[in-house]
Design a protein around this motif. Structure first.
Motif, short mmCIF file in Angstrom:
data_model
loop_
_atom_site.label_atom_id
_atom_site.label_comp_id
_atom_site.label_asym_id
_atom_site.label_seq_id
_atom_site.Cartn_x
_atom_site.Cartn_y
_atom_site.Cartn_z
N ALA A 12 0.04 -3.40 -9.67
CA ALA A 12 1.38 -3.55 -9.41
C ALA A 12 1.82 -5.22 -9.25
O ALA A 12 2.62 -5.74 -9.80
N SER B 61 2.53 1.66 -3.51
CA SER B 61 1.70 1.92 -4.60
C SER B 61 0.86 3.24 -4.33
O SER B 61 0.66 4.21 -5.43
N ALA B 62 0.42 3.58 -2.99
CA ALA B 62 -0.49 4.73 -2.98
C ALA B 62 0.33 5.84 -2.01
O ALA B 62 -0.33 6.77 -1.49
N GLN B 63 1.36 5.34 -1.36
CA GLN B 63 2.08 6.51 -0.41
C GLN B 63 1.05 6.71 0.72
O GLN B 63 0.79 7.73 1.22
N HIS C 91 -6.54 10.23 -3.76
CA HIS C 91 -6.63 9.41 -5.25
C HIS C 91 -8.25 9.52 -5.72
O HIS C 91 -8.68 8.62 -6.24
N LEU D 275 -8.10 1.28 -2.03
CA LEU D 275 -6.74 1.80 -2.46
C LEU D 275 -5.98 0.67 -2.86
O LEU D 275 -5.26 0.73 -3.91
N LEU E 129 1.00 -1.20 -0.02
CA LEU E 129 -0.06 0.03 0.04
C LEU E 129 0.91 1.15 0.07
O LEU E 129 0.52 2.27 -0.71
N GLU F 175 -6.81 -2.44 -3.92
CA GLU F 175 -7.36 -2.84 -5.25
C GLU F 175 -7.04 -1.93 -6.43
O GLU F 175 -6.70 -2.52 -7.55
N ARG F 176 -7.16 -0.73 -6.27
CA ARG F 176 -7.09 0.19 -7.37
C ARG F 176 -5.61 0.31 -7.55
O ARG F 176 -5.19 0.39 -8.79
N LEU F 177 -4.70 0.46 -6.62
CA LEU F 177 -3.31 0.63 -6.97
C LEU F 177 -2.28 -0.34 -6.60
O LEU F 177 -1.28 -0.70 -7.27
N ALA F 178 -2.33 -1.07 -5.58
CA ALA F 178 -1.50 -2.48 -5.49
C ALA F 178 -1.75 -3.47 -6.24
O ALA F 178 -0.70 -4.09 -6.85
N GLU F 179 -2.91 -3.75 -6.43
CA GLU F 179 -3.14 -5.02 -7.18
C GLU F 179 -2.60 -4.97 -8.73
O GLU F 179 -1.90 -6.21 -9.33
#
Length: 542
Positions: free
Chosen positions: A418, A375-377, A393, A410, A372, A412-416
């Motif tokens: 990656a 990918s999303a800081q 975001h 977050l 997390l 699901e949107r950003l880490a997955e």
RNA sequence: GAGAUCGUAGCUCAGCUGGUAGAGCAACAGACUUUUAAUCUGUGGGUCCUGGGUUCGAGCCCCAGCGAUCUCACCA
């Protein structure tokens, strides 16, 4: 004993009769099916059917004894061509569907297919004698058996030279095109039998699926797990968060749900003393359909008393790597591995889409928090950071929603995405507790739950946790869910019977779920779940 | 739910700028005793997904619908 009334689906007209059990059965006549009647080849084949009857042969034959598979028949021929005479080695009898037919006058070459493969049949007037005239009636798609000696042709093709044959089943409709096969996806899914008979690759996928499930059962039995079947129709659809399908039982006059998970029943069995239990069966979720989701899908779910998350991780990794290894060996027997083993260690590589997945253990392990952050800081343990990240975001519900839920969105949107880029399986560990109502919390960090998910090629393949067995915590968690979520979210329904079971005492345990369809996708290089489900759900044809 | 692509003979696919619907396989008739997607000669086969519209004329252009595939969204 009363029989349930059966009705065959479809647009055909029905003739209803009363059988001796005084129960109504419906039979459909082919007469109403316009697509069949309009096919001119159907008429030609009906005429051919009559010719068989005139020859005194029932075109829908009976049992055939003494058969061996085409694969076994092929093995009867010696590896060196010269060691078996071209016109006659061992005697054999095989059966299958005629997939190729080359009639060159007084000699016909046919290729028949059975579930083990294909074999050439040589039908020569000189060998077959009077029956040759009848053999000329055979056409593509017919199912027939042949007896004769195994030999070969001058080009080296292993051939059964028929000295006797029989029609097993007449085909009234022509099979799909013999060279290109059947490629129309819709027909392949709606009429899978045509796909299976025309496309050997498709047959191979389902054979592989069967083998994978079988190996999985063997693996679990070897570890002393007991297989059970728990209800698919439940009055509370629990154990996951998904919209269930609803149905109604007339005699009980009660609504029932098709299960979305067997979890709460399998845990009841832990309470009952079945310490290692598994079930491989269907779950049903009334949600979107895409390349990774079919409304009914097959899950392995298992529970092991006195184990925990680490135990589940060891089991998952061993099982998945073992299945992948076997699959890789099968593939590599046919063609060399896609990438050579680099370090000298045994490597397990399988192609998937555009890339190659490396299943060699140990799998990568990453924490939810670190993914997390990268990918999303966002700092998972800092609610303010999550809120800020959600706002940054552009999550719509950034203000009011629970921070764990926001973190989940977050993630699901950003880490997955990656994770999807990685070419190795990844264990994601230490989930936020708010997303895991059935999971034991981490004693050191109560914000986190002892849960992992295994991601491969961006797909959630497995989900496991140390089971929550404290009835008081479980009841409170259910209560919180009930307060916060919509009615249709079934996790929000309190399963009092389950909580009562926990009060009797459930041993500490690890639990694991593996999506069989997705596992088969990964191991057979299918990027759509519809290619590994025999009859995927499609819209009904109008 | 949104977008893109697709739907033509039993199957696999062509179809030009809008001008009488094409091929291969399969089928039908015939030839052929070692073929391999057999080959050769001849013949037949169409609700161009459905319904509207534009046009002298629509497989092709426009609108609506149905179905499929993919991508995105939804889905703990």
């Amino acid at each position: 004993m009363p029989h349930p009334a059966r009705r065959r689906a479809g647009p055909l007209p029905f003739i209803t009769c009363v059988c001796r059990y005084n129960t109504q059965f419906d039979f459909c006549t082919p007469a109403g099916n316009a697509t069949v009647i309009d096919n001119p080849q159907y008429k030609d084949r009906m005429a051919r059917l009559e010719k068989w009857r005139l020859a005194g042969i029932d075109p829908y034959g009976r049992r055939v004894d003494g058969l061996i598979s085409t694969e076994q028949a092929r093995a009867l021929h010696s590896p060196n061509l010269e060691d078996t005479p071209h016109d006659g080695g061992p005697q054999a009898r095989v059966a299958g569907r005629i997939t190729l037919l080359r009639d060159i006058g007084k000699l016909i070459f046919m290729t028949i297919a059975d579930s083990s493969g294909r074999l050439q049949i040589g039908v020569a007037k000189q060998i077959l004698g009077e029956k040759f005239t009848t053999a000329k009636l055979l056409e593509l798609g017919d199912i027939a058996w042949f007896s004769g000696k195994i030999g070969h042709t001058k080009t080296g093709e292993i051939t059964l030279w028929a000295d006797d044959f029989g029609l097993a089943t007449k085909a009234l409709l022509p099979p799909p095109e013999k060279f290109h096969g059947l490629s129309d996806t819709e027909t392949r899914y709606r009429q899978r039998y045509l796909d299976l008979m025309a496309n050997p690759q498709s047959m191979e996928i389902f054979l592989a699926r069967s083998q994978i499930v079988r190996d999985m059962r063997d693996f679990l039995h070897a570890r002393n797990f007991m297989e059970v079947e728990t209800p698919m129709m439940q009055s509370l659809a629990g154990g996951a968060a998904a919209r269930p399908f609803t149905t109604h039982h007339h005699a009980l006059d009660t609504d029932l749900y098709l299960r979305i998970s067997p979890e709460l029943f399998l845990k009841r069995l832990l309470v009952g003393g079945i310490e290692r239990v598994f079930e491989i069966n269907r779950n049903f979720r009334n949600e979107g359909i895409d390349t990774r989701h079919n409304p009914e899908f097959t899950m392995l779910e298992l529970y092991e008393a006195y184990s925990d998350l680490a135990g589940m991780m060891e089991l998952t990794q061993t099982l998945v790597a073992q299945l992948a290894k076997k699959r890789a060996e099968t593939l590599h027997a046919k063609q060399p591995p896609p990438t050579p083993g680099a370090s000298g260690l045994p490597q397990i590589h399988l192609p998937y889409g555009e890339r190659v997945i490396d299943f060699t253990p140990p799998f990568i392990k990453k924490t939810y928090a670190e993914l997390l952050w990268q990918s999303a800081q966002v700092d998972l343990l800092d609610p303010a950071s999550i809120k800020a990240g959600a706002a940054r975001h552009g999550l719509e519900n950034a203000r009011q929603a629970d921070t764990d839920v926001l973190a989940g969105e977050l993630f699901e949107r950003l880490a997955e995405p990656a994770l999807a880029a990685l070419d190795q399986p990844v264990f994601v560990v230490d989930y936020p507790a708010g997303l895991c109502p059935l999971t034991r919390r981490n004693p050191q960090q109560p914000q986190l739950a002892e849960r992992f998910e295994l991601y491969v090629a961006g797909m959630e393949l497995a989900n496991a946790y140390t089971e929550l067995n404290d009835p008081l915590v479980q009841e409170a968690t259910f209560g919180n869910q009930l307060a916060g979520l919509k009615e249709e979210d079934s996790m929000a329904r309190m399963d009092q019977d389950f909580v009562e079971a926990l009060r009797y005492g459930m041993p500490p345990a690890g639990g694991l779920g593996i999506g069989i369809d997705r596992l088969v996708m990964l191991l057979t290089n299918c990027t759509s779940i519809r290619d590994v489900v025999l009859f995927p759900q499609l819209k009904p044809r109008s």
